[in-house]
Motif scaffolding. Structure first.
Motif, PDB file in Angstrom:
ATOM      1  N   THR A  27      37.617  55.174  19.951  1.00 39.98           N
ATOM      2  CA  THR A  27      37.357  55.806  18.664  1.00 39.98           C
ATOM      3  C   THR A  27      35.950  55.414  18.234  1.00 39.98           C
ATOM      4  O   THR A  27      35.466  54.322  18.535  1.00 39.98           O
ATOM      5  CB  THR A  27      38.356  55.335  17.601  1.00 39.98           C
ATOM      6  N   THR A  28      35.351  56.259  17.547  1.00 46.05           N
ATOM      7  CA  THR A  28      34.016  55.966  17.037  1.00 46.05           C
ATOM      8  C   THR A  28      34.137  55.655  15.565  1.00 46.05           C
ATOM      9  O   THR A  28      34.868  56.325  14.832  1.00 46.05           O
ATOM     10  CB  THR A  28      33.068  57.163  17.251  1.00 46.05           C
ATOM     11  N   LYS A  29      33.452  54.580  15.189  1.00 50.49           N
ATOM     12  CA  LYS A  29      33.487  54.163  13.802  1.00 50.49           C
ATOM     13  C   LYS A  29      32.166  54.565  13.168  1.00 50.49           C
ATOM     14  O   LYS A  29      31.095  54.251  13.669  1.00 50.49           O
ATOM     15  CB  LYS A  29      33.680  52.651  13.709  1.00 50.49           C
ATOM     16  N   VAL A  30      32.252  55.217  12.059  1.00 49.23           N
ATOM     17  CA  VAL A  30      31.057  55.675  11.369  1.00 49.23           C
ATOM     18  C   VAL A  30      30.644  54.584  10.384  1.00 49.23           C
ATOM     19  O   VAL A  30      31.437  54.154   9.546  1.00 49.23           O
ATOM     20  CB  VAL A  30      31.320  57.007  10.622  1.00 49.23           C
ATOM     21  N   VAL A  31      29.433  54.103  10.506  1.00 48.59           N
ATOM     22  CA  VAL A  31      28.910  53.062   9.624  1.00 48.59           C
ATOM     23  C   VAL A  31      27.969  53.725   8.634  1.00 48.59           C
ATOM     24  O   VAL A  31      27.026  54.414   9.016  1.00 48.59           O
ATOM     25  CB  VAL A  31      28.156  51.984  10.436  1.00 48.59           C
ATOM     26  N   TYR A  32      28.279  53.488   7.380  1.00 51.80           N
ATOM     27  CA  TYR A  32      27.424  54.039   6.337  1.00 51.80           C
ATOM     28  C   TYR A  32      26.468  52.949   5.864  1.00 51.80           C
ATOM     29  O   TYR A  32      26.886  51.846   5.517  1.00 51.80           O
ATOM     30  CB  TYR A  32      28.262  54.525   5.158  1.00 51.80           C
ATOM     31  N   ARG A  33      25.196  53.217   5.854  1.00 46.99           N
ATOM     32  CA  ARG A  33      24.210  52.251   5.385  1.00 46.99           C
ATOM     33  C   ARG A  33      23.965  52.484   3.908  1.00 46.99           C
ATOM     34  O   ARG A  33      23.757  53.602   3.468  1.00 46.99           O
ATOM     35  CB  ARG A  33      22.876  52.420   6.117  1.00 46.99           C
ATOM     36  N   ASN A  34      24.008  51.350   3.186  1.00 48.55           N
ATOM     37  CA  ASN A  34      23.684  51.450   1.772  1.00 48.55           C
ATOM     38  C   ASN A  34      22.178  51.583   1.629  1.00 48.55           C
ATOM     39  O   ASN A  34      21.402  51.018   2.402  1.00 48.55           O
ATOM     40  CB  ASN A  34      24.159  50.208   1.016  1.00 48.55           C
ATOM     41  N   LYS A  35      21.782  52.281   0.619  1.00 49.30           N
ATOM     42  CA  LYS A  35      20.359  52.415   0.380  1.00 49.30           C
ATOM     43  C   LYS A  35      19.812  51.071  -0.094  1.00 49.30           C
ATOM     44  O   LYS A  35      20.483  50.320  -0.777  1.00 49.30           O
ATOM     45  CB  LYS A  35      20.095  53.479  -0.690  1.00 49.30           C
ATOM     46  N   SER A  36      18.591  50.723   0.265  1.00 54.07           N
ATOM     47  CA  SER A  36      17.982  49.468  -0.165  1.00 54.07           C
ATOM     48  C   SER A  36      17.626  49.580  -1.640  1.00 54.07           C
ATOM     49  O   SER A  36      17.578  50.665  -2.223  1.00 54.07           O
ATOM     50  CB  SER A  36      16.741  49.157   0.672  1.00 54.07           C
ATOM     51  N   LEU A  37      17.359  48.393  -2.235  1.00 52.60           N
ATOM     52  CA  LEU A  37      17.012  48.357  -3.656  1.00 52.60           C
ATOM     53  C   LEU A  37      15.662  49.009  -3.883  1.00 52.60           C
ATOM     54  O   LEU A  37      14.761  48.896  -3.042  1.00 52.60           O
ATOM     55  CB  LEU A  37      16.965  46.907  -4.154  1.00 52.60           C
ATOM     56  N   PRO A  38      15.512  49.632  -5.016  1.00 50.05           N
ATOM     57  CA  PRO A  38      14.199  50.216  -5.311  1.00 50.05           C
ATOM     58  C   PRO A  38      13.144  49.116  -5.487  1.00 50.05           C
ATOM     59  O   PRO A  38      13.445  47.966  -5.810  1.00 50.05           O
ATOM     60  CB  PRO A  38      14.397  50.959  -6.626  1.00 50.05           C
ATOM     61  N   THR A  39      11.916  49.467  -5.288  1.00 55.52           N
ATOM     62  CA  THR A  39      10.814  48.511  -5.355  1.00 55.52           C
ATOM     63  C   THR A  39      10.701  47.886  -6.742  1.00 55.52           C
ATOM     64  O   THR A  39      10.451  46.681  -6.874  1.00 55.52           O
ATOM     65  CB  THR A  39       9.492  49.216  -4.997  1.00 55.52           C
ATOM     66  N   GLN A  40      10.886  48.668  -7.780  1.00 46.16           N
ATOM     67  CA  GLN A  40      10.782  48.134  -9.140  1.00 46.16           C
ATOM     68  C   GLN A  40      11.847  47.071  -9.402  1.00 46.16           C
ATOM     69  O   GLN A  40      11.579  46.036 -10.004  1.00 46.16           O
ATOM     70  CB  GLN A  40      10.919  49.265 -10.157  1.00 46.16           C
TER      71      GLN A  40
END
Length: 144
Positions: A27-40
């Motif tokens: 089975t293939t597991k789909v990994v969702y990447r969280n977006k990084s924090l904004p620069t500010q």
């Protein structure tokens, strides 16, 4: 007896378990990447951490200076106690050296003549008869 192997029980050929085929399901597991924090937001966190470090540094520096002042105060108080002890010892020595008995002994040792207390002579100033003669007497008296 081919089915007899090192014992008295016979091998049962019917009970042999056929090798089971293992089925592997991939089975293939789909990994969702969280977006990084904004620069500010990253900069806000960085400045907050820097501010906390700066405040902690100032507080530690103040405590260090307070500790140093307390140490110097304790050192000075010890010096004051030591000097006061020396002063009291010196005062006792002065009182001992100024005692009349010691002064008499020292005078005798140095060769001074000690007259009796009964041989006291009073010197009284001469009474002026007239104002002109008194000015002459004072002039004569003041000259060496």
């Amino acid at each position: 007896m081919p089915s007899y192997i090192q014992g008295n029980l016979a091998l049962d050929r019917k009970r042999t378990v056929p090798a089971a085929k293992v089925k592997i399901k991939e089975t293939t597991k789909v990994v969702y990447r969280n977006k990084s924090l904004p620069t500010q937001e990253k900069m806000l966190y960085l400045f907050t951490v820097l501010l906390c470090v700066l405040v902690a540094g100032v507080i530690i520096w103040r405590y260090a200076s307070i500790y140093q002042m307390n140490a110097s105060i304790l050192k000075m108080q010890g010096e004051i106690r030591e000097i006061q002890a020396q002063n009291s010892a010196l005062k006792q020595e002065v009182e001992k050296l100024q005692s009349p008995d010691r002064l008499k002994e020292e005078a005798v040792r140095l060769g001074f003549n000690l007259d009796d207390d009964k041989k006291v002579s009073l010197v009284t100033p001469a009474k002026p008869k007239t104002s002109t003669s008194s000015s002459k007497n004072t002039k004569a008296a003041s000259k060496p």
